[in-house]
Design a protein around this motif. Structure first.
Motif, mmCIF file in Angstrom:
data_model
loop_
_atom_site.group_PDB
_atom_site.id
_atom_site.type_symbol
_atom_site.label_atom_id
_atom_site.label_comp_id
_atom_site.label_asym_id
_atom_site.label_seq_id
_atom_site.Cartn_x
_atom_site.Cartn_y
_atom_site.Cartn_z
ATOM 1 N N ILE A 157 -15.837 -14.305 -25.988
ATOM 2 C CA ILE A 157 -17.012 -14.238 -26.880
ATOM 3 C C ILE A 157 -17.415 -15.638 -27.324
ATOM 4 O O ILE A 157 -18.591 -15.967 -27.398
ATOM 5 C CB ILE A 157 -16.728 -13.287 -28.059
ATOM 6 N N SER A 158 -16.411 -16.497 -27.586
ATOM 7 C CA SER A 158 -16.724 -17.887 -27.937
ATOM 8 C C SER A 158 -17.539 -18.534 -26.833
ATOM 9 O O SER A 158 -18.486 -19.275 -27.092
ATOM 10 C CB SER A 158 -15.441 -18.693 -28.145
ATOM 11 N N GLU A 159 -17.153 -18.268 -25.591
ATOM 12 C CA GLU A 159 -17.897 -18.853 -24.467
ATOM 13 C C GLU A 159 -19.318 -18.304 -24.404
ATOM 14 O O GLU A 159 -20.267 -19.045 -24.135
ATOM 15 C CB GLU A 159 -17.157 -18.597 -23.153
ATOM 16 N N ALA A 160 -19.470 -17.022 -24.693
ATOM 17 C CA ALA A 160 -20.817 -16.423 -24.704
ATOM 18 C C ALA A 160 -21.655 -17.089 -25.805
ATOM 19 O O ALA A 160 -22.837 -17.377 -25.611
ATOM 20 C CB ALA A 160 -20.707 -14.919 -24.935
ATOM 21 N N GLN B 270 -16.451 -23.943 -25.978
ATOM 22 C CA GLN B 270 -17.898 -24.084 -26.098
ATOM 23 C C GLN B 270 -18.362 -25.417 -25.529
ATOM 24 O O GLN B 270 -19.406 -25.502 -24.880
ATOM 25 C CB GLN B 270 -18.330 -23.939 -27.556
ATOM 26 N N ILE B 271 -17.557 -26.486 -25.752
ATOM 27 C CA ILE B 271 -17.922 -27.797 -25.205
ATOM 28 C C ILE B 271 -17.959 -27.717 -23.681
ATOM 29 O O ILE B 271 -18.873 -28.215 -23.040
ATOM 30 C CB ILE B 271 -16.911 -28.881 -25.675
ATOM 31 N N ASN B 272 -16.964 -27.047 -23.112
ATOM 32 C CA ASN B 272 -16.934 -26.889 -21.651
ATOM 33 C C ASN B 272 -18.177 -26.174 -21.144
ATOM 34 O O ASN B 272 -18.807 -26.595 -20.182
ATOM 35 C CB ASN B 272 -15.704 -26.096 -21.225
ATOM 36 N N VAL B 273 -18.531 -25.096 -21.836
ATOM 37 C CA VAL B 273 -19.707 -24.316 -21.434
ATOM 38 C C VAL B 273 -20.972 -25.166 -21.532
ATOM 39 O O VAL B 273 -21.803 -25.195 -20.627
ATOM 40 C CB VAL B 273 -19.846 -23.060 -22.325
ATOM 41 N N MET B 274 -21.083 -25.912 -22.648
ATOM 42 C CA MET B 274 -22.329 -26.639 -22.894
ATOM 43 C C MET B 274 -22.486 -27.842 -21.995
ATOM 44 O O MET B 274 -23.595 -28.248 -21.670
ATOM 45 C CB MET B 274 -22.382 -27.087 -24.348
ATOM 46 N N ASN B 275 -21.375 -28.460 -21.602
ATOM 47 C CA ASN B 275 -21.486 -29.703 -20.851
ATOM 48 C C ASN B 275 -21.275 -29.575 -19.348
ATOM 49 O O ASN B 275 -21.290 -30.550 -18.641
ATOM 50 C CB ASN B 275 -20.542 -30.747 -21.444
ATOM 51 N N HIS B 276 -20.992 -28.390 -18.909
ATOM 52 C CA HIS B 276 -20.870 -28.205 -17.463
ATOM 53 C C HIS B 276 -21.857 -27.141 -17.014
ATOM 54 O O HIS B 276 -21.774 -26.004 -17.467
ATOM 55 C CB HIS B 276 -19.448 -27.772 -17.085
ATOM 56 N N SER B 277 -22.745 -27.553 -16.145
ATOM 57 C CA SER B 277 -23.677 -26.544 -15.664
ATOM 58 C C SER B 277 -22.948 -25.683 -14.643
ATOM 59 O O SER B 277 -22.074 -26.152 -13.930
ATOM 60 C CB SER B 277 -24.900 -27.226 -15.033
ATOM 61 N N LYS B 278 -23.277 -24.446 -14.625
ATOM 62 C CA LYS B 278 -22.581 -23.501 -13.732
ATOM 63 C C LYS B 278 -22.933 -23.754 -12.278
ATOM 64 O O LYS B 278 -24.062 -24.064 -11.955
ATOM 65 C CB LYS B 278 -22.977 -22.081 -14.091
ATOM 66 N N LYS C 120 -25.798 -21.033 -27.602
ATOM 67 C CA LYS C 120 -26.149 -22.277 -28.308
ATOM 68 C C LYS C 120 -26.776 -23.276 -27.344
ATOM 69 O O LYS C 120 -27.688 -24.021 -27.696
ATOM 70 C CB LYS C 120 -24.898 -22.886 -28.953
ATOM 71 N N LYS C 121 -26.271 -23.288 -26.113
ATOM 72 C CA LYS C 121 -26.811 -24.214 -25.113
ATOM 73 C C LYS C 121 -28.282 -23.887 -24.817
ATOM 74 O O LYS C 121 -29.144 -24.763 -24.864
ATOM 75 C CB LYS C 121 -25.982 -24.101 -23.839
ATOM 76 N N GLU C 122 -28.528 -22.610 -24.572
ATOM 77 C CA GLU C 122 -29.902 -22.192 -24.253
ATOM 78 C C GLU C 122 -30.854 -22.482 -25.403
ATOM 79 O O GLU C 122 -32.020 -22.794 -25.211
ATOM 80 C CB GLU C 122 -29.945 -20.694 -23.923
ATOM 81 N N ILE D 18 -22.592 -27.189 -31.703
ATOM 82 C CA ILE D 18 -21.434 -26.288 -31.680
ATOM 83 C C ILE D 18 -20.942 -25.970 -33.090
ATOM 84 O O ILE D 18 -20.752 -24.821 -33.461
ATOM 85 C CB ILE D 18 -20.281 -26.915 -30.857
ATOM 86 N N LEU D 19 -20.699 -27.030 -33.857
ATOM 87 C CA LEU D 19 -20.085 -26.814 -35.170
ATOM 88 C C LEU D 19 -21.129 -26.422 -36.211
ATOM 89 O O LEU D 19 -22.090 -27.143 -36.444
ATOM 90 C CB LEU D 19 -19.332 -28.088 -35.620
ATOM 91 N N GLN D 20 -20.922 -25.252 -36.784
ATOM 92 C CA GLN D 20 -21.807 -24.779 -37.853
ATOM 93 C C GLN D 20 -20.949 -24.720 -39.109
ATOM 94 O O GLN D 20 -20.269 -23.726 -39.356
ATOM 95 C CB GLN D 20 -22.355 -23.391 -37.502
ATOM 96 N N GLU D 21 -20.943 -25.823 -39.883
ATOM 97 C CA GLU D 21 -19.992 -25.972 -40.991
ATOM 98 C C GLU D 21 -20.039 -24.828 -42.000
ATOM 99 O O GLU D 21 -19.001 -24.306 -42.412
ATOM 100 C CB GLU D 21 -20.204 -27.298 -41.736
ATOM 101 N N GLU D 22 -21.240 -24.483 -42.401
ATOM 102 C CA GLU D 22 -21.376 -23.468 -43.446
ATOM 103 C C GLU D 22 -20.782 -22.136 -42.983
ATOM 104 O O GLU D 22 -20.042 -21.459 -43.702
ATOM 105 C CB GLU D 22 -22.873 -23.308 -43.804
ATOM 106 N N HIS D 23 -21.082 -21.799 -41.719
ATOM 107 C CA HIS D 23 -20.572 -20.550 -41.163
ATOM 108 C C HIS D 23 -19.046 -20.570 -41.117
ATOM 109 O O HIS D 23 -18.375 -19.606 -41.496
ATOM 110 C CB HIS D 23 -21.130 -20.332 -39.754
ATOM 111 N N TRP D 24 -18.472 -21.696 -40.668
ATOM 112 C CA TRP D 24 -17.006 -21.832 -40.552
ATOM 113 C C TRP D 24 -16.346 -21.707 -41.930
ATOM 114 O O TRP D 24 -15.332 -21.056 -42.104
ATOM 115 C CB TRP D 24 -16.684 -23.169 -39.873
ATOM 116 N N LYS D 25 -16.990 -22.306 -42.940
ATOM 117 C CA LYS D 25 -16.445 -22.263 -44.292
ATOM 118 C C LYS D 25 -16.416 -20.805 -44.803
ATOM 119 O O LYS D 25 -15.398 -20.341 -45.316
ATOM 120 C CB LYS D 25 -17.321 -23.129 -45.211
ATOM 121 N N ASN D 26 -17.506 -20.089 -44.599
ATOM 122 C CA ASN D 26 -17.564 -18.697 -45.062
ATOM 123 C C ASN D 26 -16.577 -17.815 -44.315
ATOM 124 O O ASN D 26 -15.920 -16.954 -44.899
ATOM 125 C CB ASN D 26 -18.983 -18.125 -44.880
ATOM 126 N N LEU D 27 -16.496 -18.077 -43.010
ATOM 127 C CA LEU D 27 -15.577 -17.278 -42.189
ATOM 128 C C LEU D 27 -14.136 -17.470 -42.669
ATOM 129 O O LEU D 27 -13.400 -16.496 -42.879
ATOM 130 C CB LEU D 27 -15.730 -17.727 -40.732
#
Ligand code: PEP
Ligand code: MN
Length: 357
Positions: free
Chosen positions: A292-295, A349-357, A300-302, A307-316
């Motif tokens: 799911i993280s990869e999805a 997520q970094i792998n997904v965003m920085n490597h095109s399929k 996010k790439k599209e 990648i990092l959404q601080e507010e969301h991470w803090k609430n989570l």
């Protein structure tokens, strides 16, 4: 001394190493060695001659002149003795003065050049060497010290776990990080491990608790600082105990057996089976979680979102910790798991965003 590591491994647990933090005077040395011998529980005397202190205004050891005191006191009681060596000169003097065992201290193990120098100085000498863990929690640095001595032909080696430095810990002087000596044992299975509860605890009221834990983790022995008059000690006064105190501590230890019998093994097996099933379920969930993280990474790439959404991470974090507490899981434990999951998720997520399929 003939084959210390073998002696430690084959003797009744715990193998006991004790003695003062430092040799101070001739009288103090004779007194503590005699007292320990009278208690009859110690197999090896320890005493610092050269003391690597953190601050220069502390007592830095009595130096070379203390060695004959130590040697004579131990000879009288027919006990072998160990001293700390931090450089080539110490090693040469200690050998000349008849030390039976040498040990490398935590502030020396951190320095590969110093360890190498000592190893070179000991080439061709038959002497047991005990190596304390480095002050920083670095397993490879500790293993590296063993390798340097092994390459120099020193094979009679013992590990001493004395804990790791941290800034102002509320409980320990040096945090134990038990997982590091356990990992060392897995890498170097033939080397016995001794626990030094004195430097881990830094205070006497914790010595029994730390020693008991070491016994429950199958440590071969204990190294405990003892002094005829602990409050008056010139170094590490807060953590030293008397020879009587040492006997009381050793008598209070509960020594559980390493091997379980057939009945307990069967019981244990059923628990282990359950644990294995839960671990499998946990890993399957983790794998799903990471997919799911990869999805999310793809999304996010599209949409060109970082990648990092601080507010969301803090609430989570907040909501997960609260939930975990309701399940009686400690915040510290859950926090470390969440941090690991978060890190892995970011990496994916970094792998997904920085490597095109
Ligand atoms: C000691 O054993 O007294 C000593 C200095 O220990 P460490 O190297 O563990 O600090
Ligand atoms: Mn000490």
């Amino acid at each position: 001394m003939d084959n210390l590591s073998n002696q430690i491994l084959t003797s009744k647990r715990p193998f006991v190493i004790a003695g003062p933090c430092s040799v101070e005077t001739e009288e103090q040395t004779h007194t503590i060695v005699k007292q320990l011998a009278n208690e009859g529980k110690v197999q090896l005397i320890r005493a610092g001659i050269w003391k690597p202190r953190t601050r220069p205004d502390s007592f830095e050891g009595i130096g070379e002149k203390g060695l004959p005191w130590l040697k004579e006191a131990c000879n009288q009681e027919n006990l072998p003795f160990a001293v700390e060596v931090a450089n080539t000169k110490h090693a040469e003097i200690a050998l000349k003065e008849g030390a039976n065992v040498l040990w490398i201290g935590a502030r020396t193990t951190v320095n590969p050049f110093a360890v190498q120098e000592i190893a070179d100085a000991l080439k061709g000498v038959k002497i047991p060497v005990m190596i304390k863990n480095p002050v920083n929690p670095d397993l490879n640095l500790w293993i590296g010290a063993f390798e340097r001595l092994q390459h120099a032909g020193i094979t009679d080696l013992v590990a001493i776990h004395r804990g790791f430095s941290v800034y102002k810990h509320e409980v320990y002087r040096n945090v134990p990080n038990w997982e590091i000596p356990i990992a060392l044992k897995q890498e170097l299975s033939s080397i016995p491990i001794i626990c030094d509860p004195s430097h881990i605890a830094g205070r006497t009221d914790l010595l029994l608790e730390v020693s008991q834990k070491a016994m429950d983790l199958n440590y071969a022995g204990l190294m405990i600082e003892t002094h005829p008059n602990p409050e008056q000690a010139w170094s590490d006064a807060k953590q030293q105990i008397t020879a009587k105190g040492l006997s009381e501590l050793l008598d209070s230890l509960i020594l559980r057996t390493r091997q379980s019998d057939t009945f307990t093994t069967k019981e244990l097996e059923s628990y282990r089976q359950k644990v294995a099933e839960l671990d499998t379920a946990m890993f399957e969930l983790m794998s799903e979680r990471m997919k799911i993280s990869e999805a999310i990474g793809e999304f996010k790439k599209e949409n060109n979102i970082t990648i990092l959404q601080e507010e969301h991470w803090k609430n989570l974090l907040e909501s997960r910790l609260k939930f975990a507490n309701e399940l009686q899981l400690s915040s510290e434990f859950v926090r470390s798991i969440l941090d690991a999951i978060h890190l892995e998720s970011i990496t994916r997520q970094i792998n997904v965003m920085n490597h095109s399929k």
